[in-house]
Design a protein around this motif. Structure first.
Motif, PDB file in Angstrom:
ATOM      1  N   VAL A  50      36.783  50.999  36.927  1.00 34.85           N
ATOM      2  CA  VAL A  50      37.277  52.259  37.673  1.00 34.85           C
ATOM      3  C   VAL A  50      38.400  53.019  36.581  1.00 34.85           C
ATOM      4  O   VAL A  50      38.528  52.275  35.468  1.00 34.85           O
ATOM      5  CB  VAL A  50      38.115  51.888  38.928  1.00 34.85           C
ATOM      6  N   SER A  51      39.099  53.973  36.975  1.00 34.50           N
ATOM      7  CA  SER A  51      39.584  54.949  35.929  1.00 34.50           C
ATOM      8  C   SER A  51      41.168  54.791  36.111  1.00 34.50           C
ATOM      9  O   SER A  51      41.707  55.510  35.451  1.00 34.50           O
ATOM     10  CB  SER A  51      38.964  56.056  35.926  1.00 34.50           C
ATOM     11  N   THR A  52      41.746  53.793  36.940  1.00 33.02           N
ATOM     12  CA  THR A  52      43.207  53.818  37.307  1.00 33.02           C
ATOM     13  C   THR A  52      43.437  52.654  37.909  1.00 33.02           C
ATOM     14  O   THR A  52      42.606  51.920  38.411  1.00 33.02           O
ATOM     15  CB  THR A  52      43.673  55.099  38.083  1.00 33.02           C
ATOM     16  N   VAL A  53      44.591  52.165  37.566  1.00 33.44           N
ATOM     17  CA  VAL A  53      45.157  50.881  38.383  1.00 33.44           C
ATOM     18  C   VAL A  53      45.159  51.084  39.713  1.00 33.44           C
ATOM     19  O   VAL A  53      45.074  50.193  40.670  1.00 33.44           O
ATOM     20  CB  VAL A  53      46.435  50.455  37.884  1.00 33.44           C
ATOM     21  N   ILE A  54      45.631  52.031  40.218  1.00 29.84           N
ATOM     22  CA  ILE A  54      45.511  52.514  41.806  1.00 29.84           C
ATOM     23  C   ILE A  54      43.972  52.229  42.429  1.00 29.84           C
ATOM     24  O   ILE A  54      43.948  51.335  43.479  1.00 29.84           O
ATOM     25  CB  ILE A  54      45.748  53.997  42.084  1.00 29.84           C
ATOM     26  N   GLU A  55      43.180  52.771  41.689  1.00 30.17           N
ATOM     27  CA  GLU A  55      41.845  52.426  42.285  1.00 30.17           C
ATOM     28  C   GLU A  55      41.344  51.039  42.078  1.00 30.17           C
ATOM     29  O   GLU A  55      40.967  50.376  43.013  1.00 30.17           O
ATOM     30  CB  GLU A  55      40.695  53.276  41.281  1.00 30.17           C
ATOM     31  N   ALA A  56      41.778  50.295  40.959  1.00 30.68           N
ATOM     32  CA  ALA A  56      41.608  48.950  40.877  1.00 30.68           C
ATOM     33  C   ALA A  56      42.414  48.327  42.096  1.00 30.68           C
ATOM     34  O   ALA A  56      41.735  47.168  42.519  1.00 30.68           O
ATOM     35  CB  ALA A  56      42.262  48.449  39.585  1.00 30.68           C
ATOM     36  N   LEU A  57      43.559  48.430  42.539  1.00 29.37           N
ATOM     37  CA  LEU A  57      44.363  47.714  43.520  1.00 29.37           C
ATOM     38  C   LEU A  57      43.537  48.047  44.721  1.00 29.37           C
ATOM     39  O   LEU A  57      43.246  47.107  45.638  1.00 29.37           O
ATOM     40  CB  LEU A  57      45.700  48.548  43.617  1.00 29.37           C
ATOM     41  N   LYS A  58      42.763  49.169  44.995  1.00 34.93           N
ATOM     42  CA  LYS A  58      42.025  49.251  46.292  1.00 34.93           C
ATOM     43  C   LYS A  58      41.006  48.379  46.284  1.00 34.93           C
ATOM     44  O   LYS A  58      40.802  47.741  47.362  1.00 34.93           O
ATOM     45  CB  LYS A  58      41.613  50.832  46.489  1.00 34.93           C
ATOM     46  N   LEU A  59      40.501  48.266  45.261  1.00 40.73           N
ATOM     47  CA  LEU A  59      39.243  47.486  45.272  1.00 40.73           C
ATOM     48  C   LEU A  59      39.611  45.798  45.191  1.00 40.73           C
ATOM     49  O   LEU A  59      38.991  45.107  45.963  1.00 40.73           O
ATOM     50  CB  LEU A  59      38.354  47.401  44.026  1.00 40.73           C
ATOM     51  N   LEU A  60      40.724  45.443  44.616  1.00 41.79           N
ATOM     52  CA  LEU A  60      41.165  44.292  44.736  1.00 41.79           C
ATOM     53  C   LEU A  60      41.596  43.788  46.205  1.00 41.79           C
ATOM     54  O   LEU A  60      41.333  42.784  46.768  1.00 41.79           O
ATOM     55  CB  LEU A  60      42.479  43.882  44.007  1.00 41.79           C
ATOM     56  N   CYS A  61      42.241  44.857  46.831  1.00 37.69           N
ATOM     57  CA  CYS A  61      42.520  44.743  48.388  1.00 37.69           C
ATOM     58  C   CYS A  61      41.383  44.498  49.316  1.00 37.69           C
ATOM     59  O   CYS A  61      41.474  44.029  50.241  1.00 37.69           O
ATOM     60  CB  CYS A  61      43.549  45.835  48.720  1.00 37.69           C
ATOM     61  N   LYS A  62      40.259  45.088  48.512  1.00 35.41           N
ATOM     62  CA  LYS A  62      38.773  44.875  49.683  1.00 35.41           C
ATOM     63  C   LYS A  62      38.284  43.604  49.412  1.00 35.41           C
ATOM     64  O   LYS A  62      37.221  43.354  49.828  1.00 35.41           O
ATOM     65  CB  LYS A  62      38.022  46.256  49.433  1.00 35.41           C
ATOM     66  N   GLY A  63      39.000  42.877  48.386  1.00 36.51           N
ATOM     67  CA  GLY A  63      38.147  41.594  48.175  1.00 36.51           C
ATOM     68  C   GLY A  63      37.185  41.457  46.741  1.00 36.51           C
ATOM     69  O   GLY A  63      36.604  40.585  46.445  1.00 36.51           O
TER      70      GLY A  63
END
Length: 330
Positions: A50-63
Protein backbone atom coordinates in the motif's frame (compact mmCIF):
# COMPACT_ATOMS: atom_id res chain seq x y z
CA UNK A 1 1.04 -13.50 -5.25
CA UNK A 2 2.10 -9.90 -4.62
CA UNK A 3 -0.86 -7.52 -4.52
CA UNK A 4 -0.15 -3.83 -5.19
CA UNK A 5 -2.71 -1.15 -4.39
CA UNK A 6 -4.38 0.32 -7.47
CA UNK A 7 -4.20 4.10 -7.87
CA UNK A 8 -7.36 4.42 -9.99
CA UNK A 9 -9.46 6.05 -7.27
CA UNK A 10 -6.72 7.69 -5.20
CA UNK A 11 -6.89 11.48 -4.87
CA UNK A 12 -3.12 12.03 -5.11
CA UNK A 13 -2.76 9.66 -8.04
CA UNK A 14 -0.30 11.83 -9.99
CA UNK A 15 2.15 11.67 -7.11
CA UNK A 16 1.93 7.99 -6.25
CA UNK A 17 0.91 6.17 -9.43
CA UNK A 18 4.35 6.10 -11.08
CA UNK A 19 5.97 4.69 -7.94
CA UNK A 20 3.29 2.04 -7.36
CA UNK A 21 3.31 1.09 -11.04
CA UNK A 22 7.06 0.52 -10.80
CA UNK A 23 6.57 -1.77 -7.80
CA UNK A 24 3.86 -3.65 -9.70
CA UNK A 25 6.10 -4.12 -12.77
CA UNK A 26 8.84 -5.51 -10.51
CA UNK A 27 6.31 -7.89 -8.95
CA UNK A 28 5.23 -9.04 -12.42
CA UNK A 29 8.83 -9.81 -13.37
CA UNK A 30 9.35 -11.56 -10.05
CA UNK A 31 6.33 -13.85 -10.45
CA UNK A 32 2.63 -13.46 -9.87
CA UNK A 33 1.22 -9.95 -9.37
CA UNK A 34 -2.19 -8.33 -8.96
CA UNK A 35 -3.72 -4.86 -8.43
CA UNK A 36 -6.38 -4.39 -5.74
CA UNK A 37 -8.37 -1.70 -3.95
CA UNK A 38 -10.03 -1.54 -0.55
CA UNK A 39 -13.44 -2.44 -1.98
CA UNK A 40 -12.12 -5.84 -3.03
CA UNK A 41 -9.29 -7.00 -0.81
CA UNK A 42 -7.10 -10.03 -1.60
CA UNK A 43 -6.78 -13.11 0.63
CA UNK A 44 -5.39 -12.41 4.08
CA UNK A 45 -2.44 -14.74 3.67
CA UNK A 46 -1.18 -12.89 0.58
CA UNK A 47 1.31 -10.03 0.33
CA UNK A 48 -0.27 -6.58 0.02
CA UNK A 49 1.62 -3.37 -0.77
CA UNK A 50 0.00 0.00 0.00
CA UNK A 51 0.97 3.65 -0.30
CA UNK A 52 0.61 5.01 3.27
CA UNK A 53 1.05 3.86 6.86
CA UNK A 54 -2.66 4.62 7.46
CA UNK A 55 -3.61 2.13 4.74
CA UNK A 56 -1.15 -0.34 6.25
CA UNK A 57 -2.76 0.07 9.68
CA UNK A 58 -6.19 -0.71 8.22
CA UNK A 59 -4.88 -3.97 6.76
CA UNK A 60 -3.01 -4.94 9.93
CA UNK A 61 -6.21 -4.38 11.91
CA UNK A 62 -8.04 -6.65 9.47
CA UNK A 63 -5.57 -9.44 10.16
CA UNK A 64 -3.13 -9.14 7.26
CA UNK A 65 0.37 -10.27 8.23
CA UNK A 66 2.37 -9.56 5.05
CA UNK A 67 2.04 -5.83 4.44
CA UNK A 68 4.46 -3.70 2.43
CA UNK A 69 4.43 0.11 2.51
CA UNK A 70 5.58 2.90 0.23
CA UNK A 71 6.49 5.91 2.37
CA UNK A 72 6.61 9.24 0.58
CA UNK A 73 7.04 11.52 3.60
CA UNK A 74 7.35 11.63 7.38
CA UNK A 75 3.69 11.83 8.32
CA UNK A 76 3.87 12.93 12.01
CA UNK A 77 6.20 15.83 11.26
CA UNK A 78 4.18 16.91 8.21
CA UNK A 79 1.01 16.80 10.31
CA UNK A 80 2.57 18.95 13.03
CA UNK A 81 3.62 21.58 10.50
CA UNK A 82 0.02 21.74 9.26
CA UNK A 83 -1.94 21.45 12.52
CA UNK A 84 0.50 22.26 15.36
CA UNK A 85 -1.05 19.42 17.37
CA UNK A 86 1.30 17.45 19.64
CA UNK A 87 -1.40 14.87 20.41
CA UNK A 88 -2.03 14.23 16.72
CA UNK A 89 1.71 13.93 16.15
CA UNK A 90 2.07 11.39 18.99
CA UNK A 91 -0.75 9.26 17.63
CA UNK A 92 0.75 9.27 14.14
CA UNK A 93 4.17 8.36 15.57
CA UNK A 94 2.63 5.35 17.31
CA UNK A 95 0.97 4.25 14.07
CA UNK A 96 4.14 4.86 12.08
CA UNK A 97 6.39 2.87 14.40
CA UNK A 98 3.92 -0.01 14.55
CA UNK A 99 3.58 -0.24 10.79
CA UNK A 100 7.31 0.12 10.10
CA UNK A 101 8.18 -2.64 12.54
CA UNK A 102 5.55 -5.06 11.20
CA UNK A 103 5.97 -4.43 7.48
CA UNK A 104 7.58 -7.21 5.46
CA UNK A 105 9.02 -4.75 2.92
CA UNK A 106 9.38 -0.97 2.84
CA UNK A 107 9.85 1.47 -0.03
CA UNK A 108 11.42 4.78 0.97
CA UNK A 109 12.31 7.80 -1.13
CA UNK A 110 15.79 8.55 0.23
CA UNK A 111 18.67 7.23 2.31
CA UNK A 112 18.06 10.17 4.63
CA UNK A 113 14.54 8.87 5.30
CA UNK A 114 15.90 5.44 6.23
CA UNK A 115 18.44 7.01 8.57
CA UNK A 116 15.70 9.12 10.14
CA UNK A 117 13.41 6.18 10.89
CA UNK A 118 16.13 3.88 12.19
CA UNK A 119 17.38 6.58 14.57
CA UNK A 120 13.97 7.88 15.66
CA UNK A 121 12.40 4.51 16.44
CA UNK A 122 15.55 2.50 17.18
CA UNK A 123 14.60 0.00 14.49
CA UNK A 124 16.76 -1.92 12.01
CA UNK A 125 14.96 -1.46 8.70
CA UNK A 126 17.66 -1.45 6.02
CA UNK A 127 17.44 -5.18 5.26
CA UNK A 128 13.80 -4.87 4.19
CA UNK A 129 13.96 -1.43 2.57
CA UNK A 130 14.25 -0.35 -1.07
CA UNK A 131 15.33 3.23 -1.77
CA UNK A 132 13.80 4.87 -4.83
CA UNK A 133 13.31 8.65 -5.25
CA UNK A 134 10.01 10.19 -6.28
CA UNK A 135 9.82 10.87 -10.02
CA UNK A 136 7.18 10.46 -12.68
CA UNK A 137 8.67 11.33 -16.04
CA UNK A 138 11.48 10.59 -18.45
CA UNK A 139 13.81 13.07 -20.09
CA UNK A 140 12.47 14.78 -23.22
CA UNK A 141 15.21 15.51 -25.83
CA UNK A 142 12.97 18.01 -27.64
CA UNK A 143 12.94 20.21 -24.54
CA UNK A 144 16.58 21.08 -25.19
CA UNK A 145 16.16 22.22 -28.80
CA UNK A 146 15.17 25.82 -28.06
CA UNK A 147 18.25 27.90 -27.28
CA UNK A 148 16.16 31.08 -26.92
CA UNK A 149 14.55 29.89 -23.66
CA UNK A 150 17.87 30.18 -21.82
CA UNK A 151 18.25 33.82 -22.91
CA UNK A 152 15.10 34.81 -21.01
CA UNK A 153 14.85 35.04 -17.23
CA UNK A 154 11.64 33.08 -16.85
CA UNK A 155 11.20 31.35 -13.48
CA UNK A 156 8.58 28.91 -12.21
CA UNK A 157 7.14 27.65 -8.95
CA UNK A 158 5.26 24.33 -9.11
CA UNK A 159 3.41 22.91 -6.11
CA UNK A 160 1.02 23.61 -3.28
CA UNK A 161 1.26 26.24 -0.59
CA UNK A 162 1.95 23.67 2.15
CA UNK A 163 4.15 25.22 4.87
CA UNK A 164 7.22 23.12 4.07
CA UNK A 165 7.21 24.18 0.39
CA UNK A 166 8.24 27.74 1.34
CA UNK A 167 6.10 29.58 -1.18
CA UNK A 168 6.27 32.90 0.68
CA UNK A 169 10.08 32.74 0.93
CA UNK A 170 10.24 31.91 -2.77
CA UNK A 171 8.15 34.97 -3.62
CA UNK A 172 10.38 37.12 -1.40
CA UNK A 173 13.45 35.94 -3.33
CA UNK A 174 11.81 36.48 -6.70
CA UNK A 175 10.70 39.98 -5.70
CA UNK A 176 14.36 40.90 -5.14
CA UNK A 177 15.36 39.30 -8.45
CA UNK A 178 12.62 41.22 -10.25
CA UNK A 179 14.20 44.46 -9.11
CA UNK A 180 17.58 43.51 -10.56
CA UNK A 181 16.89 41.41 -13.66
CA UNK A 182 15.40 42.85 -16.81
CA UNK A 183 12.36 41.15 -18.34
CA UNK A 184 12.04 38.59 -15.56
CA UNK A 185 8.79 36.65 -15.15
CA UNK A 186 7.45 34.10 -12.66
CA UNK A 187 4.98 31.41 -13.76
CA UNK A 188 3.21 29.75 -10.81
CA UNK A 189 1.43 26.41 -11.19
CA UNK A 190 -0.57 25.56 -8.07
CA UNK A 191 -4.02 24.29 -7.06
CA UNK A 192 -4.08 27.04 -4.42
CA UNK A 193 -4.72 29.85 -6.90
CA UNK A 194 -6.56 32.33 -4.66
CA UNK A 195 -4.13 32.01 -1.75
CA UNK A 196 -1.16 32.40 -4.10
CA UNK A 197 -2.72 35.52 -5.65
CA UNK A 198 -3.15 37.10 -2.20
CA UNK A 199 0.55 36.67 -1.50
CA UNK A 200 1.84 37.68 -4.92
CA UNK A 201 -0.20 40.81 -5.62
CA UNK A 202 1.43 42.68 -2.73
CA UNK A 203 5.01 41.71 -3.53
CA UNK A 204 5.68 41.14 -7.25
CA UNK A 205 4.61 42.47 -10.65
CA UNK A 206 5.44 40.08 -13.49
CA UNK A 207 3.70 36.82 -12.70
CA UNK A 208 0.91 34.44 -13.71
CA UNK A 209 -0.91 31.82 -11.65
CA UNK A 210 -2.79 28.77 -12.93
CA UNK A 211 -3.30 25.08 -12.33
CA UNK A 212 -2.82 22.55 -15.12
CA UNK A 213 -2.73 18.76 -15.38
CA UNK A 214 0.61 16.99 -15.19
CA UNK A 215 0.67 16.32 -18.95
CA UNK A 216 0.07 20.00 -19.76
CA UNK A 217 2.61 21.06 -17.15
CA UNK A 218 5.39 19.18 -18.94
CA UNK A 219 4.67 21.19 -22.10
CA UNK A 220 4.66 24.50 -20.22
CA UNK A 221 7.99 23.75 -18.56
CA UNK A 222 9.77 23.50 -21.92
CA UNK A 223 9.70 27.29 -22.22
CA UNK A 224 11.02 28.10 -18.75
CA UNK A 225 14.63 28.57 -17.67
CA UNK A 226 14.62 28.22 -13.85
CA UNK A 227 12.47 26.33 -11.35
CA UNK A 228 12.36 27.09 -7.62
CA UNK A 229 12.54 24.30 -5.02
CA UNK A 230 13.47 26.04 -1.79
CA UNK A 231 12.95 24.45 1.61
CA UNK A 232 13.48 25.09 5.31
CA UNK A 233 16.11 22.87 6.90
CA UNK A 234 13.84 20.48 8.80
CA UNK A 235 13.29 16.74 8.74
CA UNK A 236 10.27 16.93 6.39
CA UNK A 237 12.50 18.43 3.70
CA UNK A 238 15.70 16.60 4.59
CA UNK A 239 14.16 13.21 3.78
CA UNK A 240 12.17 14.38 0.74
CA UNK A 241 12.78 13.80 -2.96
CA UNK A 242 10.31 16.23 -4.56
CA UNK A 243 8.87 14.96 -7.84
CA UNK A 244 9.23 18.42 -9.36
CA UNK A 245 13.02 17.90 -9.61
CA UNK A 246 12.47 15.21 -12.25
CA UNK A 247 9.78 17.32 -13.94
CA UNK A 248 12.09 20.31 -14.13
CA UNK A 249 15.15 18.40 -15.31
CA UNK A 250 13.26 16.26 -17.84
CA UNK A 251 12.13 19.45 -19.54
CA UNK A 252 15.40 21.36 -19.36
CA UNK A 253 14.44 23.60 -16.42
CA UNK A 254 17.41 24.49 -14.20
CA UNK A 255 16.47 23.87 -10.53
CA UNK A 256 17.16 26.53 -7.91
CA UNK A 257 17.34 24.70 -4.58
CA UNK A 258 19.08 24.60 -1.22
CA UNK A 259 20.94 21.93 0.72
CA UNK A 260 18.03 21.03 2.98
CA UNK A 261 16.88 18.61 0.25
CA UNK A 262 19.75 16.31 1.04
CA UNK A 263 19.25 13.51 -1.46
CA UNK A 264 19.25 15.77 -4.52
CA UNK A 265 22.03 17.90 -3.07
CA UNK A 266 24.16 14.76 -2.85
CA UNK A 267 23.22 13.44 -6.29
CA UNK A 268 23.85 16.77 -8.02
CA UNK A 269 27.11 17.58 -6.26
CA UNK A 270 29.21 17.40 -9.44
CA UNK A 271 26.64 18.95 -11.79
CA UNK A 272 27.20 22.32 -13.44
CA UNK A 273 23.65 23.15 -14.53
CA UNK A 274 21.94 23.23 -11.17
CA UNK A 275 21.75 26.32 -8.97
CA UNK A 276 22.34 25.71 -5.28
CA UNK A 277 21.63 28.72 -3.06
CA UNK A 278 22.88 29.12 0.50
CA UNK A 279 20.08 31.36 1.77
CA UNK A 280 16.54 32.37 0.86
CA UNK A 281 17.83 35.83 -0.08
CA UNK A 282 20.82 34.66 -2.14
CA UNK A 283 20.12 37.11 -4.97
CA UNK A 284 23.74 37.53 -6.06
CA UNK A 285 24.22 33.83 -6.76
CA UNK A 286 21.07 33.66 -8.90
CA UNK A 287 21.91 36.83 -10.84
CA UNK A 288 25.41 35.53 -11.59
CA UNK A 289 23.95 32.28 -12.91
CA UNK A 290 21.49 34.23 -15.09
CA UNK A 291 24.49 35.69 -16.91
CA UNK A 292 25.98 32.26 -17.55
CA UNK A 293 25.92 30.98 -21.13
CA UNK A 294 24.11 27.65 -21.44
CA UNK A 295 25.59 24.96 -23.67
CA UNK A 296 22.60 22.99 -25.01
CA UNK A 297 24.52 19.76 -25.60
CA UNK A 298 26.21 19.94 -22.22
CA UNK A 299 23.07 20.57 -20.21
CA UNK A 300 21.17 17.80 -22.00
CA UNK A 301 24.00 15.30 -21.52
CA UNK A 302 24.35 16.22 -17.86
CA UNK A 303 20.64 15.81 -17.18
CA UNK A 304 20.50 12.58 -19.18
CA UNK A 305 23.27 11.06 -17.05
CA UNK A 306 21.27 11.90 -13.93
CA UNK A 307 18.22 10.14 -15.36
CA UNK A 308 20.34 7.12 -16.29
CA UNK A 309 21.61 6.65 -12.75
CA UNK A 310 18.99 8.24 -10.47
CA UNK A 311 15.64 8.63 -12.24
CA UNK A 312 15.74 5.28 -14.06
CA UNK A 313 12.62 3.08 -13.65
CA UNK A 314 14.26 -0.02 -15.13
CA UNK A 315 17.04 0.22 -12.57
CA UNK A 316 14.55 0.27 -9.70
CA UNK A 317 12.47 -2.54 -11.17
CA UNK A 318 15.60 -4.71 -11.02
CA UNK A 319 16.38 -3.56 -7.45
CA UNK A 320 12.83 -4.21 -6.21
CA UNK A 321 12.70 -7.61 -7.91
CA UNK A 322 15.99 -8.51 -6.24
CA UNK A 323 14.60 -7.44 -2.84
CA UNK A 324 11.51 -9.61 -3.36
CA UNK A 325 13.85 -12.55 -4.02
CA UNK A 326 16.07 -11.73 -1.07
CA UNK A 327 13.10 -11.59 1.31
CA UNK A 328 11.45 -14.68 -0.26
CA UNK A 329 8.17 -12.84 -0.81
CA UNK A 330 5.34 -14.22 -2.87
Amino acid sequence: MINVLSMDNISNRDVTAYYMDTIYKAAQEYGSANRFDFSCLPEKDSIVIVSTVIEALKLLCKGYKKVGIWIQGVLPEESYLKHQSKIRKKILEYIERLCLSRAVILFMVSKEMLRHYEKKYNLCLSDKTVIMPCFNTTIDPEAFDDSERYKKNIFTYVGSLAPWQCFTQTIELYSKLEQVLKNSELKIFTPDIEAAECICKEKIKNYSIEYVSNSKLQERLRHIKFGFILREDNVVNQVATPTKFSSYLANGVIPIFNKSIRSFDEESNEMEYVLRVERFDDVENVVNFCNKKIDLDQIQNEYRRLFDRYYCPNKYIRIIKSKFQELHLG
